[in-house]
Design a protein around this motif. Structure first.
Motif, PDB file in Angstrom:
ATOM      1  N   TYR A  29       2.047   6.251  -7.120  1.00  6.75           N
ATOM      2  CA  TYR A  29       0.832   7.306  -7.564  1.00  6.75           C
ATOM      3  C   TYR A  29       1.347   8.832  -7.631  1.00  6.75           C
ATOM      4  CZ  TYR A  29      -3.643   9.696  -7.574  1.00  6.75           C
ATOM      5  OH  TYR A  29      -4.482  10.741  -7.747  1.00  6.75           O
ATOM      6  N   GLU A  30       1.837   8.963  -6.469  1.00  5.47           N
ATOM      7  CA  GLU A  30       2.025  10.564  -6.330  1.00  5.47           C
ATOM      8  C   GLU A  30       3.357  11.090  -7.129  1.00  5.47           C
ATOM      9  OE1 GLU A  30       0.674  12.616  -4.626  1.00  5.47           O
ATOM     10  OE2 GLU A  30      -0.596  11.564  -3.400  1.00  5.47           O
ATOM     11  N   GLN A  87     -11.262  10.723  -3.118  1.00  2.00           N
ATOM     12  CA  GLN A  87      -9.783  10.480  -3.917  1.00  2.00           C
ATOM     13  C   GLN A  87      -9.828   9.529  -5.149  1.00  2.00           C
ATOM     14  OE1 GLN A  87      -6.639   9.682  -0.948  1.00  2.00           O
ATOM     15  NE2 GLN A  87      -8.318   9.706   0.529  1.00  2.00           N
ATOM     16  N   GLU A 104       0.837  -1.217  -0.081  1.00  2.00           N
ATOM     17  CA  GLU A 104      -0.079   0.003   0.015  1.00  2.00           C
ATOM     18  C   GLU A 104       0.863   1.270  -0.030  1.00  2.00           C
ATOM     19  OE1 GLU A 104      -3.264   0.545  -0.338  1.00  2.00           O
ATOM     20  OE2 GLU A 104      -3.733  -1.594  -0.452  1.00  2.00           O
ATOM     21  N   LEU A 105       1.762   1.420   0.895  1.00  2.00           N
ATOM     22  CA  LEU A 105       2.929   2.294   0.727  1.00  2.00           C
ATOM     23  C   LEU A 105       3.446   2.829  -0.473  1.00  2.00           C
ATOM     24  CD1 LEU A 105       4.514   2.102   4.167  1.00  2.00           C
ATOM     25  CD2 LEU A 105       2.848   3.688   3.456  1.00  2.00           C
ATOM     26  N   PHE A 126       2.319   1.569  -3.495  1.00  2.00           N
ATOM     27  CA  PHE A 126       1.379   2.160  -4.379  1.00  2.00           C
ATOM     28  C   PHE A 126       1.158   3.568  -4.359  1.00  2.00           C
ATOM     29  CE2 PHE A 126      -1.423  -2.120  -3.869  1.00  2.00           C
ATOM     30  CZ  PHE A 126      -0.718  -2.680  -4.651  1.00  2.00           C
ATOM     31  N   LYS A 127       1.158   4.190  -2.974  1.00  2.00           N
ATOM     32  CA  LYS A 127       1.062   5.523  -2.759  1.00  2.00           C
ATOM     33  C   LYS A 127       2.128   6.277  -3.512  1.00  2.00           C
ATOM     34  CE  LYS A 127       0.742   9.240   0.866  1.00  2.00           C
ATOM     35  NZ  LYS A 127       0.396   9.571   2.161  1.00  2.00           N
ATOM     36  N   LEU A 147      -3.602   4.332  -8.526  1.00  2.00           N
ATOM     37  CA  LEU A 147      -2.392   3.714  -9.359  1.00  2.00           C
ATOM     38  C   LEU A 147      -2.841   3.341 -10.670  1.00  2.00           C
ATOM     39  CD1 LEU A 147       0.667   3.507  -9.743  1.00  2.00           C
ATOM     40  CD2 LEU A 147       0.576   1.239  -8.627  1.00  2.00           C
ATOM     41  N   SER A 169      -8.351  -2.277  -2.780  1.00  2.00           N
ATOM     42  CA  SER A 169      -7.244  -1.149  -2.431  1.00  2.00           C
ATOM     43  C   SER A 169      -7.710  -0.085  -3.190  1.00  2.00           C
ATOM     44  CB  SER A 169      -6.088  -1.991  -2.774  1.00  2.00           C
ATOM     45  OG  SER A 169      -4.994  -0.842  -2.867  1.00  2.00           O
ATOM     46  N   TYR A 170      -7.861   1.119  -2.613  1.00  2.74           N
ATOM     47  CA  TYR A 170      -8.242   2.157  -3.450  1.00  2.74           C
ATOM     48  C   TYR A 170      -6.903   3.052  -3.891  1.00  2.74           C
ATOM     49  CZ  TYR A 170      -7.125   5.187   0.726  1.00  2.74           C
ATOM     50  OH  TYR A 170      -6.414   5.831   1.810  1.00  2.74           O
ATOM     51  N   MET A 171      -5.724   2.794  -3.051  1.00  2.00           N
ATOM     52  CA  MET A 171      -4.741   3.275  -3.815  1.00  2.00           C
ATOM     53  C   MET A 171      -4.176   2.462  -4.766  1.00  2.00           C
ATOM     54  SD  MET A 171      -2.827   5.886  -3.104  1.00  2.00           S
ATOM     55  CE  MET A 171      -3.373   6.476  -1.644  1.00  2.00           C
ATOM     56  N   TYR A 172      -4.309   1.222  -5.016  1.00  2.00           N
ATOM     57  CA  TYR A 172      -3.864   0.568  -6.258  1.00  2.00           C
ATOM     58  C   TYR A 172      -4.922   0.966  -7.282  1.00  2.00           C
ATOM     59  CZ  TYR A 172      -2.846  -2.903  -9.727  1.00  2.00           C
ATOM     60  OH  TYR A 172      -2.452  -3.741 -10.913  1.00  2.00           O
TER      61      TYR A 172
END
Length: 312
Positions: free
Chosen positions: A96-97, A188, A89-90, A92-93, A164, A158-161
Motif C-alpha cells: 500500500y505504501e 484510514q 498484513e505487513l 499489505f502495508k 491496498l 482486513s482494513y489494510m488489504y
C-alpha cells in the motif's frame, strides 16, 4: 475458555517494568565509525552493550513483534495460521505504501522511478502469493482444530488489504462498513477510498502524453467504481502498437500488468487453498466461502490493460 499454548509469548513485565513499545533512539554511526569499531574488535562482532538493551531488538522492535502472537486455542497448527496472517498484513502495508509512492511519482511524471518501484512491488506481491504455499499445508483436520475459535473473524475484515485494493483502483464503498466502529481505522480506510488510485494516475499520465482520454473518465469521483473506458483501452493499444520496450510508458504498462497479474494469482490461490482446506463450507465472516471467492476471482485490476490485449 482459552487454553494457554506452550508458545505463548505475550509481553510480560520485567525488572524494569512493562514492555516498552515505544521507538527507541539508537544514535547514528557512519562508515568511518564502523570501520574504527571493526578495527578495535579485530573484525569480530560486538557482543556486549550498555544498559538493558540490544540495538537490533530496539531497531526492529523484535520483543514487541514476538509479543503479538495471540492464538486462541491450544492447537499446534494455529500458530502457522496466525503468524502467516500477520506476515500478510505487513506485506499489505508495504504494498500500500509503495503504491502510494508510485502514484505520486506518476503525478510528477517520474515514470522511471514509478517503474522501478513497481518491479520491486511485483517481488513483494510474489512473496504475498507464496504465503498460500505454507497455508495450503494445513490439513482439513488441522484447520478445523482451531477454526471455531475465529468466531466471526475473516480476512474480508482486513482494513489494510481493503486499503491496498482501493489504491489499486478497486473502489467498493460498501466494504468500508466493517470498520465503521473503529474510529482510527475507519478514517484510514475512508481516506484510502477517497484518494486517487495508482491506475487513475497512470491514466492521467496517458492523457498528458497526448492520449485522447474521455474527459469524464479523468473527472470521475475517485471514491466510486469507474467503468472500463474505451478511450483508455485505445490508449493502451496505441502504447503497445506504437512504442516498444525502450519507451518508459511501454515499460510502465508491463510493470502495472506484473502487479495486476500477481494480485490475480493471489486471489486464485486463496480460492484453491480454501477449497482444499474447507471445501464448500461457508466462510467464518458470513460469506458462502469458495463460491464467493470464485466471483471475486473474476475481477481484474487495470481492466483496460487486460482488454487491450484482445485486439492487438
Amino acid at each position: 475458555m482459552r487454553q494457554s499454548p506452550s508458545h505463548d509469548v505475550r509481553p510480560r513485565p520485567d525488572a524494569d517494568g512493562p514492555l516498552d513499545t515505544g521507538v527507541r533512539d539508537l544514535g547514528r554511526l557512519d562508515d568511518t565509525q564502523r570501520a574504527a569499531r571493526a578495527a578495535a574488535t579485530g573484525g569480530c562482532p560486538v557482543l556486549t552493550f550498555d544498559g538493558a538493551r540490544t540495538p537490533y531488538i530496539d531497531y526492529q522492535s523484535v520483543d514487541v513483534l514476538h509479543s503479538l502472537q495471540q492464538p486462541r486455542s491450544g492447537a499446534p497448527a494455529e500458530l502457522t495460521f496466525y503468524v502467516l496472517g500477520q506476515v500478510k498484513e505487513l506485506l499489505f502495508k508495504l504494498m500500500y505504501e509503495d503504491l502510494r509512492r508510485v502514484r505520486d511519482d506518476l503525478d510528477a511524471d517520474a515514470v522511471g522511478a514509478a517503474v522501478w518501484s513497481l518491479h520491486r512491488l511485483r517481488k513483494v506481491a510474489d512473496l504475498l502469493v507464496n504465503t498460500w504455499d505454507v497455508l495450503g499445508t494445513l490439513s482439513p483436520s488441522e484447520f478445523n482444530s482451531f477454526r471455531d475459535h475465529l468466531g466471526d473473524a475473516s480476512g474480508l475484515q482486513s482494513y489494510m488489504y481493503r486499503m491496498l485494493e482501493f489504491v489499486l483502483g478497486n473502489k467498493r464503498p460498501s466494504l468500508t462498513t466493517p470498520h465503521a466502529g473503529v474510529p482510527h481505522v475507519s478514517e484510514q480506510v475512508r481516506r484510502a477510498l477517497e484518494e486517487r488510485s495508482v491506475y487513475d494516475a497512470a491514466v492521467a499520465l496517458l492523457a498528458r502524453r497526448g492520449a485522447a482520454i474521455d474527459p469524464a473518465t479523468l473527472r470521475h469521483d475517485p471514491a466510486r467504481p469507474r467503468p472500463d473506458c474505451p478511450t483508455v483501452e485505445q490508449a493502451w493499444r496505441d502504447v503497445y502498437r506504437e512504442l516498444g520496450p525502450a519507451d518508459e510508458v511501454f515499460r510502465l504498462a508491463e510493470a502495472l500488468m506484473d502487479v495486476a497479474e500477481a494480485m490475480s494469482r493471489w486471489r486464485a490461490l486463496h480460492l484453491l487453498v480454501v477449497e482444499r482446506t474447507i471445501g464448500n463450507k461457508p466462510g467464518t465472516g458470513g460469506s458462502s466461502g469458495a463460491a464467493w471467492l470464485r466471483r471475486v476471482n473474476e475481477h481484474r485490476f487495470f481492466g483496460e490493460l487486460w482488454a487491450a490485449r484482445s485486439v492487438l
